[in-house]
Structures are given as structure tokens and as C-alpha cells.
Enzyme design. Structure first.
Site, PDB file in Angstrom:
ATOM      1  N   PRO A  42      25.046  65.402  49.557  1.00 38.34           N
ATOM      2  CA  PRO A  42      25.309  65.762  48.172  1.00 38.34           C
ATOM      3  C   PRO A  42      25.931  64.629  47.364  1.00 38.34           C
ATOM      4  O   PRO A  42      27.064  64.256  47.589  1.00 38.34           O
ATOM      5  CB  PRO A  42      26.257  66.955  48.284  1.00 38.34           C
ATOM      6  CG  PRO A  42      26.832  66.890  49.649  1.00 38.34           C
ATOM      7  CD  PRO A  42      25.882  66.143  50.492  1.00 38.34           C
ATOM      8  N   GLU A  43      25.172  64.087  46.461  1.00 38.42           N
ATOM      9  CA  GLU A  43      25.724  63.202  45.445  1.00 38.42           C
ATOM     10  C   GLU A  43      25.797  64.039  44.174  1.00 38.42           C
ATOM     11  O   GLU A  43      25.582  65.247  44.219  1.00 38.42           O
ATOM     12  CB  GLU A  43      24.835  61.963  45.265  1.00 38.42           C
ATOM     13  CG  GLU A  43      24.715  61.179  46.580  1.00 38.42           C
ATOM     14  CD  GLU A  43      23.993  59.857  46.438  1.00 38.42           C
ATOM     15  OE1 GLU A  43      23.966  59.309  45.328  1.00 38.42           O
ATOM     16  OE2 GLU A  43      23.446  59.383  47.435  1.00 38.42           O
ATOM     17  N   HIS A  98      28.578  76.879  62.079  1.00 36.03           N
ATOM     18  CA  HIS A  98      29.566  76.021  61.425  1.00 36.03           C
ATOM     19  C   HIS A  98      30.092  76.647  60.135  1.00 36.03           C
ATOM     20  O   HIS A  98      30.326  75.952  59.144  1.00 36.03           O
ATOM     21  CB  HIS A  98      28.961  74.647  61.161  1.00 36.03           C
ATOM     22  CG  HIS A  98      28.567  73.931  62.417  1.00 36.03           C
ATOM     23  ND1 HIS A  98      29.507  73.449  63.315  1.00 36.03           N
ATOM     24  CD2 HIS A  98      27.365  73.650  62.954  1.00 36.03           C
ATOM     25  CE1 HIS A  98      28.889  72.882  64.325  1.00 36.03           C
ATOM     26  NE2 HIS A  98      27.583  72.995  64.144  1.00 36.03           N
ATOM     27  N   ARG A 147      29.656  68.807  59.931  1.00 36.31           N
ATOM     28  CA  ARG A 147      30.484  67.639  60.257  1.00 36.31           C
ATOM     29  C   ARG A 147      31.983  67.887  60.071  1.00 36.31           C
ATOM     30  O   ARG A 147      32.785  67.036  60.428  1.00 36.31           O
ATOM     31  CB  ARG A 147      30.048  66.445  59.400  1.00 36.31           C
ATOM     32  CG  ARG A 147      28.668  65.917  59.736  1.00 36.31           C
ATOM     33  CD  ARG A 147      28.650  65.141  61.015  1.00 36.31           C
ATOM     34  NE  ARG A 147      29.256  63.836  60.887  1.00 36.31           N
ATOM     35  CZ  ARG A 147      28.668  62.770  60.376  1.00 36.31           C
ATOM     36  NH1 ARG A 147      27.450  62.847  59.909  1.00 36.31           N
ATOM     37  NH2 ARG A 147      29.276  61.615  60.311  1.00 36.31           N
TER      38      ARG A 147
END
Length: 280
Positions: A2-3, A92, A111
Site C-alpha cells: 500500500p502506497e 493473521h 508481516r
DNA sequence: CACGATGTTCAAAA
DNA sequence: CTTTTGAACATCGT
């Protein structure tokens, strides 16, 4: 990854799906991502209404009742999901917001890099990361004069400069490489040797490319997908990112991949060349 | 099996 | 002060 365009897409999706709902209760399953103990986080959020969702750079600002804001950063792989109550948690899933309409807002992050900070509205811009954030890459905010001033006082490679959120908000690795290719500037070019013409070209390409990517709902690369029916199609417009060895669209020279500022960097060695002082 | 690459930010070191 | 480096973490490919 995600930018800014991906975060903006998520902001719009969240607005459609959960604006106006009330958080009944919260399960915080990974305390390290929070700015306070999990119990406190859960207790403070219970009963708050989701008023509005804003964005600054890559940060989501979830505006809540009682003058609180939940500042959420997705880092690399953070994702939001809205599911019916009782749906089994994913592997997650680290935060579950139980809403007052038989749905749950889930935060998933393989992550575990993402962060959530719950603060008073007035403290949002005291948070590290937001306290020094640069202008949004828009026509109004990213002016030529500002960009020139920042570039000329910096002594770094242009790629490192673009990734620094205190210079411009929201540019990440993909759009840094893409805008440099569009502008025919080498990623290792020293910022203080850029000409006015190059600066203006770069500025226009940054603004244009980010807007185009938002229209395309961001880039879906690797495993990144958003869960709001907006898949992301911008990867179809990429010119250098992930194209190592493929011919440059302008000149046919194979795209090379090197390390700049510790980051994988794709560029065309023919179109994008380093130069020194332009007055020579 | 070990190792490097992946993208982003922050704290710490230089 | 500015700039660079490493850590946080999981997964996949070599």
C-alpha cells in the site's frame, strides 16, 4: 504494497462500508502493534461511533466520537476486511472490531508490521511519522518552489529523497521508480544537480501518476489485494517496476535492477542517466 | 537447511 | 544538524 493510491482506495472502501456504524467491542490479538495495553485499547474503543475516515500520506485517520482518532498504518501487508459476525478469523487477523450491525471489521497483517495508534484528535500530528510529514503530492500542495528548495538543500540520491515521507507524503518504492522513469532521471542522481526543467517534469509526473493510480484503484502486486470490490488495476500501467530484463518501452534497452538506498530499484540505463552540474 | 529479497517506518548509530 | 543502517516480521524462491 500500500502506497498512497492503495491507502486512498481503502479509505474510500471503508467509508462506504463502515462510516456511521458504532463499535460494540474490540478484540486486540497482537498487543505489540498498539500504542497502549490491549485491554485499554479495547475498553477505549467500545461504544465509539466511526464518524469519518481521512487519509494523510499512507496513514488512515479513522475519526471517532468523543474526539478520538484511530491512526492506522498498513506498512507492507496490512489489510482491512468487513465480514458477517461470527466468520472464522483468518490466520493473521490481529484486530476485530465488532460493529452494531452484525458485521465485523477485521485487520489482517501477515508481516505484523502495521501499527495502530489511538489518540485524541489534537494529538494526531504529534505522532512520529505524522509530525514531520511533507505535502500531499497534489497540484495545490506540492509546489515547484517547495520541491526545488527541498531538492537543493538535500545531499542525497533522488530515489532516497522521494522515499522520505518528510519531503513528499505517500510515495513508496513502486511510484518512486515509475516517476523517475517517466521523468528520465537516474535513481542515483544527486538532488542538488537537478535543473529547473527536470524538477518541474518530475513534479508533474508525480502528481499525474498518483492521480492516475488512484483512478485505477492502486497497484495489485504480489499478494496485495483489498477487500472492497476494488481489485486494483494500476499494475497494468507500470513501466519499470518488476520489469527487470524486459525492454524499455521508450528505447528497447533492457531494464536493470540495482540497489539504491537499500531498496530494489528498477530503471532504464539508457533513458535515465546520471549527470553532474548542468552549468558545465 | 540457510540465506536473501520483499516495503515501510522508526530508533539508533555514524 | 543530516544521513545511513538495522530491526521489526512472515513468506517465498534459490
Amino acid at each position: 504494497m500500500p502506497e498512497l493510491p492503495e491507502v486512498e482506495t481503502i479509505r474510500r472502501g471503508l467509508t462506504n462500508l463502515v462510516q456511521g456504524t458504532t463499535i460494540v467491542s474490540v478484540d486486540a490479538l497482537y498487543p505489540k502493534m498498539l500504542n497502549m495495553p490491549a485491554k485499554e485499547f479495547e475498553n477505549m474503543l467500545a461504544g465509539k461511533e466511526i464518524l469519518q475516515i481521512d487519509r494523510r500520506g499512507k496513514y488512515l485517520l479513522i475519526r471517532l466520537s468523543d474526539d478520538y482518532t484511530l491512526v492506522s498504518h498498513l506498512r507492507m501487508e496490512g489489510k482491512y476486511d468487513v465480514v458477517p459476525e461470527g466468520t472464522e478469523n483468518q490466520k493473521h487477523t490481529y484486530v476485530v472490531f465488532h460493529l452494531n450491525d452484525e458485521r465485523e471489521l477485521r485487520y489482517n497483517d501477515t508481516r505484523k508490521f502495521g501499527k495502530m495508534n489511538l489518540v485524541k484528535d489534537s494529538q494526531v500530528y504529534d505522532l512520529s511519522g505524522l509530525n514531520k510529514i511533507g505535502p500531499e503530492p497534489t497540484e495545490e500542495d506540492l509546489t515547484f518552489d517547495y520541491l526545488k528548495k527541498q531538492l537543493h538543500k538535500s545531499h542525497r540520491k533522488i530515489k532516497a529523497f522521494l522515499l522520505d515521507q518528510s519531503n513528499i507524503a505517500g510515495i513508496g518504492n513502486i511510484y518512486a521508480d515509475e516517476t523517475l522513469w517517466l521523468s528520465k532521471i537516474h535513481p542515483e542522481q544527486a538532488t542538488n544537480y537537478l535543473s529547473d526543467q527536470e524538477i518541474e517534469t518530475l513534479r508533474e509526473n508525480i502528481i499525474k501518476e498518483i492521480q492516475l493510480a488512484i483512478k485505477g484503484h492502486g497497484t495489485t502486486v504480489f499478494t496485495y489485494k483489498n477487500a472492497f470490490g476494488e481489485e486494483g488495476s494500476f499494475q497494468n500501467h507500470l513501466h519499470v517496476y518488476g520489469k527487470k530484463g524486459q525492454p524499455c518501452e521508450r528505447c528497447g534497452t533492457p531494464i536493470e535492477k540495482i540497489k539504491v538506498a537499500q531498496r530494489g530499484t528498477s530503471f532504464c540505463p539508457y533513458c535515465q542517466r546520471v549527470h553532474g552540474d548542468l552549468s558545465e
